[in-house]
Design a protein around this motif. Structure first.
Motif, PDB file in Angstrom:
ATOM      1  N   ALA A  77       0.672  -1.155  -0.153  1.00  0.00           N
ATOM      2  CA  ALA A  77       0.022  -0.013  -0.050  1.00  0.00           C
ATOM      3  C   ALA A  77       1.004   1.316   0.034  1.00  0.00           C
ATOM      4  O   ALA A  77       0.680   2.201  -0.886  1.00  0.00           O
ATOM      5  CB  ALA A  77      -0.897   0.035   0.993  1.00  0.00           C
ATOM      6  N   HIS A  78       2.004   1.136   0.845  1.00  0.00           N
ATOM      7  CA  HIS A  78       2.853   2.153   0.920  1.00  0.00           C
ATOM      8  C   HIS A  78       3.434   2.578  -0.435  1.00  0.00           C
ATOM      9  O   HIS A  78       3.517   3.837  -1.023  1.00  0.00           O
ATOM     10  CB  HIS A  78       4.084   2.199   1.802  1.00  0.00           C
ATOM     11  N   ALA A  79       4.032   1.549  -1.419  1.00  0.00           N
ATOM     12  CA  ALA A  79       4.579   1.872  -3.015  1.00  0.00           C
ATOM     13  C   ALA A  79       3.440   2.354  -3.515  1.00  0.00           C
ATOM     14  O   ALA A  79       3.655   3.489  -4.358  1.00  0.00           O
ATOM     15  CB  ALA A  79       5.156   0.496  -3.334  1.00  0.00           C
ATOM     16  N   HIS A  80       2.228   2.213  -3.346  1.00  0.00           N
ATOM     17  CA  HIS A  80       1.218   2.633  -4.200  1.00  0.00           C
ATOM     18  C   HIS A  80       0.867   4.061  -3.962  1.00  0.00           C
ATOM     19  O   HIS A  80       0.909   4.800  -4.772  1.00  0.00           O
ATOM     20  CB  HIS A  80      -0.154   1.502  -3.979  1.00  0.00           C
ATOM     21  N   LEU A  81       0.934   4.196  -2.415  1.00  0.00           N
ATOM     22  CA  LEU A  81       0.686   5.775  -2.068  1.00  0.00           C
ATOM     23  C   LEU A  81       1.868   6.669  -2.352  1.00  0.00           C
ATOM     24  O   LEU A  81       1.769   7.736  -2.904  1.00  0.00           O
ATOM     25  CB  LEU A  81       0.550   5.837  -0.647  1.00  0.00           C
ATOM     26  N   ALA A  82       2.835   5.991  -2.552  1.00  0.00           N
ATOM     27  CA  ALA A  82       4.086   6.872  -3.041  1.00  0.00           C
ATOM     28  C   ALA A  82       4.104   7.242  -4.560  1.00  0.00           C
ATOM     29  O   ALA A  82       4.367   8.277  -4.871  1.00  0.00           O
ATOM     30  CB  ALA A  82       5.511   6.049  -2.870  1.00  0.00           C
ATOM     31  N   VAL A  97      -8.551  14.813  -4.421  1.00  0.00           N
ATOM     32  CA  VAL A  97      -8.276  13.555  -4.321  1.00  0.00           C
ATOM     33  C   VAL A  97      -9.241  12.759  -3.592  1.00  0.00           C
ATOM     34  O   VAL A  97      -9.900  13.198  -2.377  1.00  0.00           O
ATOM     35  CB  VAL A  97      -7.027  13.052  -3.688  1.00  0.00           C
ATOM     36  N   HIS A  98      -9.949  11.697  -4.082  1.00  0.00           N
ATOM     37  CA  HIS A  98     -11.035  10.955  -3.324  1.00  0.00           C
ATOM     38  C   HIS A  98     -10.327   9.739  -3.084  1.00  0.00           C
ATOM     39  O   HIS A  98     -10.115   8.988  -4.191  1.00  0.00           O
ATOM     40  CB  HIS A  98     -12.137  10.755  -4.544  1.00  0.00           C
ATOM     41  N   ASP A  99     -10.136   9.543  -1.938  1.00  0.00           N
ATOM     42  CA  ASP A  99      -9.176   8.408  -1.401  1.00  0.00           C
ATOM     43  C   ASP A  99     -10.115   7.160  -0.988  1.00  0.00           C
ATOM     44  O   ASP A  99     -11.114   7.512  -0.045  1.00  0.00           O
ATOM     45  CB  ASP A  99      -8.460   8.930  -0.326  1.00  0.00           C
ATOM     46  N   HIS A 100      -9.925   6.257  -1.205  1.00  0.00           N
ATOM     47  CA  HIS A 100     -10.652   4.559  -0.863  1.00  0.00           C
ATOM     48  C   HIS A 100      -9.642   3.900  -0.115  1.00  0.00           C
ATOM     49  O   HIS A 100     -10.145   2.682   0.070  1.00  0.00           O
ATOM     50  CB  HIS A 100     -11.242   4.183  -2.027  1.00  0.00           C
ATOM     51  N   VAL A 108      -0.634   9.144   4.648  1.00  0.00           N
ATOM     52  CA  VAL A 108       0.138   9.843   3.725  1.00  0.00           C
ATOM     53  C   VAL A 108      -0.155  10.910   3.180  1.00  0.00           C
ATOM     54  O   VAL A 108       0.530  11.960   3.081  1.00  0.00           O
ATOM     55  CB  VAL A 108       0.423   8.691   2.505  1.00  0.00           C
ATOM     56  N   LEU A 109      -1.344  11.110   2.630  1.00  0.00           N
ATOM     57  CA  LEU A 109      -1.955  12.199   1.896  1.00  0.00           C
ATOM     58  C   LEU A 109      -2.128  13.510   3.221  1.00  0.00           C
ATOM     59  O   LEU A 109      -1.790  14.449   2.647  1.00  0.00           O
ATOM     60  CB  LEU A 109      -3.401  11.854   1.504  1.00  0.00           C
ATOM     61  N   SER A 110      -2.255  13.231   4.289  1.00  0.00           N
ATOM     62  CA  SER A 110      -2.482  14.658   5.174  1.00  0.00           C
ATOM     63  C   SER A 110      -0.703  14.835   5.577  1.00  0.00           C
ATOM     64  O   SER A 110      -0.673  16.083   5.551  1.00  0.00           O
ATOM     65  CB  SER A 110      -3.144  13.787   6.471  1.00  0.00           C
ATOM     66  N   ALA A 111       0.080  13.882   5.296  1.00  0.00           N
ATOM     67  CA  ALA A 111       1.515  14.331   5.701  1.00  0.00           C
ATOM     68  C   ALA A 111       1.925  15.035   4.102  1.00  0.00           C
ATOM     69  O   ALA A 111       2.733  15.988   4.354  1.00  0.00           O
ATOM     70  CB  ALA A 111       2.363  13.379   5.801  1.00  0.00           C
ATOM     71  N   LEU A 112       1.522  14.754   3.100  1.00  0.00           N
ATOM     72  CA  LEU A 112       1.902  15.470   1.805  1.00  0.00           C
ATOM     73  C   LEU A 112       1.336  16.717   1.745  1.00  0.00           C
ATOM     74  O   LEU A 112       2.014  17.602   1.239  1.00  0.00           O
ATOM     75  CB  LEU A 112       1.405  14.354   0.802  1.00  0.00           C
ATOM     76  N   GLY A 113       0.177  17.022   2.208  1.00  0.00           N
ATOM     77  CA  GLY A 113      -0.417  18.415   1.803  1.00  0.00           C
ATOM     78  C   GLY A 113      -0.886  18.124   0.398  1.00  0.00           C
ATOM     79  O   GLY A 113      -0.928  17.275  -0.390  1.00  0.00           O
ATOM     80  N   GLY A 114      -1.120  19.498  -0.161  1.00  0.00           N
ATOM     81  CA  GLY A 114      -1.587  19.484  -1.630  1.00  0.00           C
ATOM     82  C   GLY A 114      -3.112  19.629  -1.653  1.00  0.00           C
ATOM     83  O   GLY A 114      -3.704  20.145  -0.838  1.00  0.00           O
ATOM     84  N   PRO A 115      -3.846  19.140  -2.588  1.00  0.00           N
ATOM     85  CA  PRO A 115      -5.157  19.312  -3.118  1.00  0.00           C
ATOM     86  C   PRO A 115      -5.901  18.916  -1.819  1.00  0.00           C
ATOM     87  O   PRO A 115      -5.523  17.844  -1.024  1.00  0.00           O
ATOM     88  CB  PRO A 115      -5.483  18.823  -4.360  1.00  0.00           C
ATOM     89  N   PRO A 116      -7.389  19.390  -1.745  1.00  0.00           N
ATOM     90  CA  PRO A 116      -8.171  18.700  -0.698  1.00  0.00           C
ATOM     91  C   PRO A 116      -8.275  17.229  -0.657  1.00  0.00           C
ATOM     92  O   PRO A 116      -8.330  16.664  -2.102  1.00  0.00           O
ATOM     93  CB  PRO A 116      -9.552  19.510  -0.985  1.00  0.00           C
ATOM     94  N   ILE A 139      -8.000  16.270   6.686  1.00  0.00           N
ATOM     95  CA  ILE A 139      -8.630  15.273   5.654  1.00  0.00           C
ATOM     96  C   ILE A 139     -10.058  15.085   6.137  1.00  0.00           C
ATOM     97  O   ILE A 139     -10.420  14.916   7.069  1.00  0.00           O
ATOM     98  CB  ILE A 139      -8.091  13.950   6.025  1.00  0.00           C
ATOM     99  N   ALA A 140     -11.039  15.379   5.031  1.00  0.00           N
ATOM    100  CA  ALA A 140     -12.305  15.318   5.358  1.00  0.00           C
ATOM    101  C   ALA A 140     -12.913  13.837   4.958  1.00  0.00           C
ATOM    102  O   ALA A 140     -12.260  13.260   4.075  1.00  0.00           O
ATOM    103  CB  ALA A 140     -13.155  16.233   4.438  1.00  0.00           C
ATOM    104  N   VAL A 141     -13.789  13.363   5.798  1.00  0.00           N
ATOM    105  CA  VAL A 141     -14.305  11.822   5.508  1.00  0.00           C
ATOM    106  C   VAL A 141     -15.814  11.913   5.163  1.00  0.00           C
ATOM    107  O   VAL A 141     -16.526  12.829   5.256  1.00  0.00           O
ATOM    108  CB  VAL A 141     -13.980  10.977   6.443  1.00  0.00           C
TER     109      VAL A 141
END
Length: 375
Positions: A77-82, A97-100, A108-116, A139-141
């Protein structure tokens, strides 16, 4: 709007057989694209869903790897998120980003910053108490039912924008997927065979009442009796002690007689739809608070009344006495099975077309996307 939909590295989108999250993504994305959304799908290279762009870290799904020890698979999963993170750093045209992807996605996405980021919760929120108890900010859920969000830890509930029920293409009369088969006498339990789904309860009730029951679904990834027998006969097989295997062998198999109560393994495609659509009712004797209920909305779309225990999302999906029956005990569930003629299959179809089409789900998600994009 340009949205990166992160489906994860586990299965193709759409999946060839069982695949809950991947089926949700495969249902949502075409409806989003019909509404002008440019979709960048983060999945595996073998995914066949038509999208605007596909990015991947793996050529094929990695689901089979999950049977290995954690220290051998923790990097998947980490390689995919990378790969996702690299894409987001490389470009500035992704609006959202719509994350599932469970836990690793928001971490990962919260640490990265970037788009909502909108992270959809597809699972039991009793898991990962340390992570959910201190859910990362920014991160919104959304949940897949109100009952799921109501049971969430405080930090996770504070990040929730609401809930959106799951949908099925079979609810759309224009999609051409609704099978037209003659109604049979059998009842169905459709889904992965495990203790939470309660197949043993359905089998016990139907055997007692003399009602034919078909159980359909994989057992720990084994789709046929022959495949499962290989596991059952070998005490050294890595799946021999798997909880789902033990549940099927110890609690379900004693009720299987090949006639009144049958397990037919995993079925897919037209065979699955025909088997389901020809049932008198779909049973949901769930032993947990089901968060999403895909199988419930699929049954209704096919005109198959759902009958289940009053837990989790089922009271949100089923209008008791009109589109199905809800029970508070196994004994009451058995009583409702003797009153199936009181339910109108066409009323189930109408309700599914009103509430559970891909269009309805896509419109709801677009509302959340636009709320996040404005902030």
């Amino acid at each position: 709007m340009k949205v990166l939909v992160n489906a994860g590295p586990w299965l193709d989108v759409p999946p060839a057989g069982y695949g809950g999250i991947e089926n949700v993504v495969a249902t949502l994305v075409p409806a989003l694209r019909e509404r002008g959304v440019h979709v960048v799908l983060a999945s595996v290279g073998s995914s066949g869903l038509e999208v605007d762009e596909l990015i991947s870290a793996y050529d094929e799904g990695q689901f089979a790897e999950l049977q290995k020890p954690y220290n051998q698979v923790m990097g998947i999963a980490h390689a995919h998120l990378a790969r996702v993170a690299a894409e987001l750093r490389r470009r500035d045209d992704i609006d959202l980003v719509h994350d599932h992807v469970e836990v690793v996605g928001p971490a990962v996405l919260s640490a990265l910053g970037g788009p909502p980021v909108l992270h959809t919760l597809h699972w039991d929120l009793r898991k990962h108490p340390a992570f959910y108890g201190a859910f990362p900010p920014g991160i919104a859920v959304n949940g897949v039912s109100e009952s799921q969000i109501a049971r969430a830890p405080d930090a996770l509930r504070a990040a929730a924008l609401g809930s959106i029920h799951l949908a099925t293409p079979m609810a759309d009369p224009l999609a051409g997927r609704e099978p037209r088969v003659e109604r049979g006498e059998h009842l169905m339990v459709m889904g992965r065979v495990c203790a939470l789904k309660g197949q043993h309860v359905a089998a016990r009730i139907c055997q007692k009442l003399g009602l034919p029951l078909v159980l359909a679904g994989p057992v720990s990834g084994r789709d046929t009796a022959a495949e499962l027998d290989v596991v059952a006969q070998n005490p050294y097989h890595p799946l021999h002690s798997h909880p789902d295997v033990r549940y099927h062998l110890d609690q379900v198999t004693p009720y299987l007689d090949g006639d009144l109560v049958r397990w037919v393994g995993a079925v897919g495609g037209q065979k699955r739809d025909d088997l389901y659509a020809s049932a008198r009712a779909a049973l949901f004797p769930i032993q947990w608070d089901e968060p999403g209920g895909t199988a419930v909305v699929e049954a209704m779309a096919l005109g198959v009344p759902p009958v289940g225990l009053r837990r989790g999302c089922l009271p949100e999906l089923i209008d008791h006495g009109r589109t199905g029956f809800l029970a508070d005990s196994e004994e009451e569930l058995a009583e409702w099975l003797l009153r199936l003629d009181e339910l109108d299959p066409e009323e189930c179809r109408r309700e599914a077309r009103r509430r559970f089409t891909p269009s309805v789900m896509a419109d709801r998600y677009l509302e959340l996307y636009e709320r996040l994009a404005r902030h």
